[in-house]
Scaffold this motif. Structure first.
Motif, mmCIF file in Angstrom:
data_model
loop_
_atom_site.group_PDB
_atom_site.id
_atom_site.type_symbol
_atom_site.label_atom_id
_atom_site.label_comp_id
_atom_site.label_asym_id
_atom_site.label_seq_id
_atom_site.Cartn_x
_atom_site.Cartn_y
_atom_site.Cartn_z
ATOM 1 N N VAL A 42 49.669 104.850 -30.585
ATOM 2 C CA VAL A 42 49.345 103.836 -31.585
ATOM 3 C C VAL A 42 48.563 104.493 -32.720
ATOM 4 N N ASP A 43 49.009 104.246 -33.943
ATOM 5 C CA ASP A 43 48.253 104.689 -35.107
ATOM 6 C C ASP A 43 47.266 103.571 -35.423
ATOM 7 N N HIS A 44 46.065 103.683 -34.868
ATOM 8 C CA HIS A 44 45.072 102.622 -34.965
ATOM 9 C C HIS A 44 44.636 102.359 -36.400
ATOM 10 N N THR A 45 44.541 103.399 -37.191
ATOM 11 C CA THR A 45 44.160 103.236 -38.593
ATOM 12 C C THR A 45 45.236 102.466 -39.344
ATOM 13 N N ALA A 46 46.496 102.837 -39.134
ATOM 14 C CA ALA A 46 47.599 102.142 -39.799
ATOM 15 C C ALA A 46 47.655 100.682 -39.347
ATOM 16 N N GLN A 47 47.399 100.425 -38.066
ATOM 17 C CA GLN A 47 47.414 99.060 -37.551
ATOM 18 C C GLN A 47 46.338 98.222 -38.258
ATOM 19 N N THR A 48 45.145 98.754 -38.344
ATOM 20 C CA THR A 48 44.050 98.033 -38.995
ATOM 21 C C THR A 48 44.364 97.783 -40.462
ATOM 22 N N GLU A 49 44.886 98.782 -41.157
ATOM 23 C CA GLU A 49 45.209 98.631 -42.576
ATOM 24 C C GLU A 49 46.342 97.638 -42.786
ATOM 25 N N ARG A 50 47.323 97.615 -41.892
ATOM 26 C CA ARG A 50 48.429 96.655 -42.015
ATOM 27 C C ARG A 50 47.901 95.228 -41.892
ATOM 28 N N LEU A 51 47.013 95.018 -40.928
ATOM 29 C CA LEU A 51 46.419 93.692 -40.744
ATOM 30 C C LEU A 51 45.543 93.332 -41.940
ATOM 31 N N ARG A 52 44.810 94.319 -42.445
ATOM 32 C CA ARG A 52 43.929 94.092 -43.595
ATOM 33 C C ARG A 52 44.725 93.687 -44.833
ATOM 34 N N ALA A 53 45.964 94.113 -44.935
ATOM 35 C CA ALA A 53 46.809 93.723 -46.063
ATOM 36 C C ALA A 53 47.205 92.251 -45.975
ATOM 37 N N ALA A 54 47.108 91.658 -44.779
ATOM 38 C CA ALA A 54 47.511 90.268 -44.579
ATOM 39 C C ALA A 54 46.346 89.285 -44.608
ATOM 40 N N ALA A 55 45.168 89.738 -44.184
ATOM 41 C CA ALA A 55 44.015 88.839 -44.056
ATOM 42 C C ALA A 55 42.739 89.673 -43.983
ATOM 43 N N PRO A 56 41.587 89.041 -44.206
ATOM 44 C CA PRO A 56 40.331 89.771 -44.031
ATOM 45 C C PRO A 56 40.213 90.268 -42.585
ATOM 46 N N VAL A 57 39.796 91.507 -42.426
ATOM 47 C CA VAL A 57 39.669 92.114 -41.097
ATOM 48 C C VAL A 57 38.234 92.543 -40.856
ATOM 49 N N ARG A 58 37.747 92.225 -39.677
ATOM 50 C CA ARG A 58 36.455 92.727 -39.216
ATOM 51 C C ARG A 58 36.734 93.719 -38.107
ATOM 52 N N VAL A 59 35.995 94.803 -38.115
ATOM 53 C CA VAL A 59 36.106 95.800 -37.058
ATOM 54 C C VAL A 59 34.907 95.615 -36.149
ATOM 55 N N SER A 60 35.170 95.369 -34.873
ATOM 56 C CA SER A 60 34.114 95.088 -33.908
ATOM 57 C C SER A 60 33.983 96.222 -32.915
ATOM 58 N N ASP A 61 32.795 96.347 -32.380
ATOM 59 C CA ASP A 61 32.612 97.219 -31.235
ATOM 60 C C ASP A 61 33.279 96.549 -30.038
ATOM 61 N N CYS A 62 33.103 97.095 -28.891
ATOM 62 C CA CYS A 62 33.776 96.636 -27.672
ATOM 63 C C CYS A 62 33.654 95.121 -27.465
ATOM 64 N N LEU A 63 34.797 94.469 -27.261
ATOM 65 C CA LEU A 63 34.836 93.038 -26.969
ATOM 66 C C LEU A 63 34.862 92.786 -25.460
ATOM 67 N N ASP A 64 34.744 93.852 -24.674
ATOM 68 C CA ASP A 64 34.577 93.770 -23.225
ATOM 69 C C ASP A 64 35.800 93.232 -22.486
ATOM 70 N N VAL A 65 36.981 93.548 -22.993
ATOM 71 C CA VAL A 65 38.220 93.238 -22.285
ATOM 72 C C VAL A 65 39.131 94.467 -22.357
ATOM 73 N N CYS A 66 38.576 95.583 -21.901
ATOM 74 C CA CYS A 66 39.248 96.871 -22.030
ATOM 75 C C CYS A 66 40.609 96.917 -21.329
ATOM 76 N N ASP A 67 40.788 96.090 -20.307
ATOM 77 C CA ASP A 67 42.074 96.080 -19.615
ATOM 78 C C ASP A 67 43.185 95.500 -20.491
ATOM 79 N N GLN A 68 42.836 94.940 -21.650
ATOM 80 C CA GLN A 68 43.806 94.366 -22.578
ATOM 81 C C GLN A 68 43.957 95.195 -23.864
#
Length: 134
Positions: A42-68
């Protein structure tokens, strides 16, 4: 302690709130598992930027559901909240097609405004209850 979906944002939400137009928002988990080399292919940077092009994006630390991992939370707009919508948690978002489906849904208005694409049902999950801070 795990974070909640309230990380950094790239714009001033107060301006939108004052205008009465608070859009659908997207939170991406980017910490110990999500957004890391632990999730391969997964290109995580590209994923975040693609989403950011559609809507405001917040980057969070661990959401504590690592199995997902990779976890993305789509938060309803002010209009969606008024319609009774709640945040939608999406897990295992590890391919560009799923990212594109989320981006298209967010552009259309997101939870409470636009119907969720059926394919995203495969990614939707209910997060475990948060433990109170001690």
């Amino acid at each position: 302690m795990p974070a909640t979906p309230t990380g950094r944002t790239t714009h001033d939400a107060r301006t939108e709130a004052a205008a009465g137009d608070v859009p659908c928002r997207i939170v991406v988990c980017r910490d110990c598992c999500c957004g890391s080399p632990k999730v391969t292919g997964v290109d995580h940077t590209a994923q975040t930027e693609r989403l950011r092009a559609a809507a405001p994006v917040r980057v969070s630390d661990c959401l504590d559901v690592c199995d997902q991992a990779n976890v993305i939370v789509v938060q309803p707009s002010a209009e969606g909240r008024a319609a009774g919508a709640r945040p939608v948690w999406l897990g295992l978002v590890n391919d560009p097609d799923a990212t594109e489906d989320i981006a298209a849904w967010a552009r259309a208005g997101g939870p409470g405004v636009a119907p969720r694409p059926d394919i995203l049902d495969l990614h939707t999950f209910t997060p475990p209850r948060r433990r109170p801070a001690r």
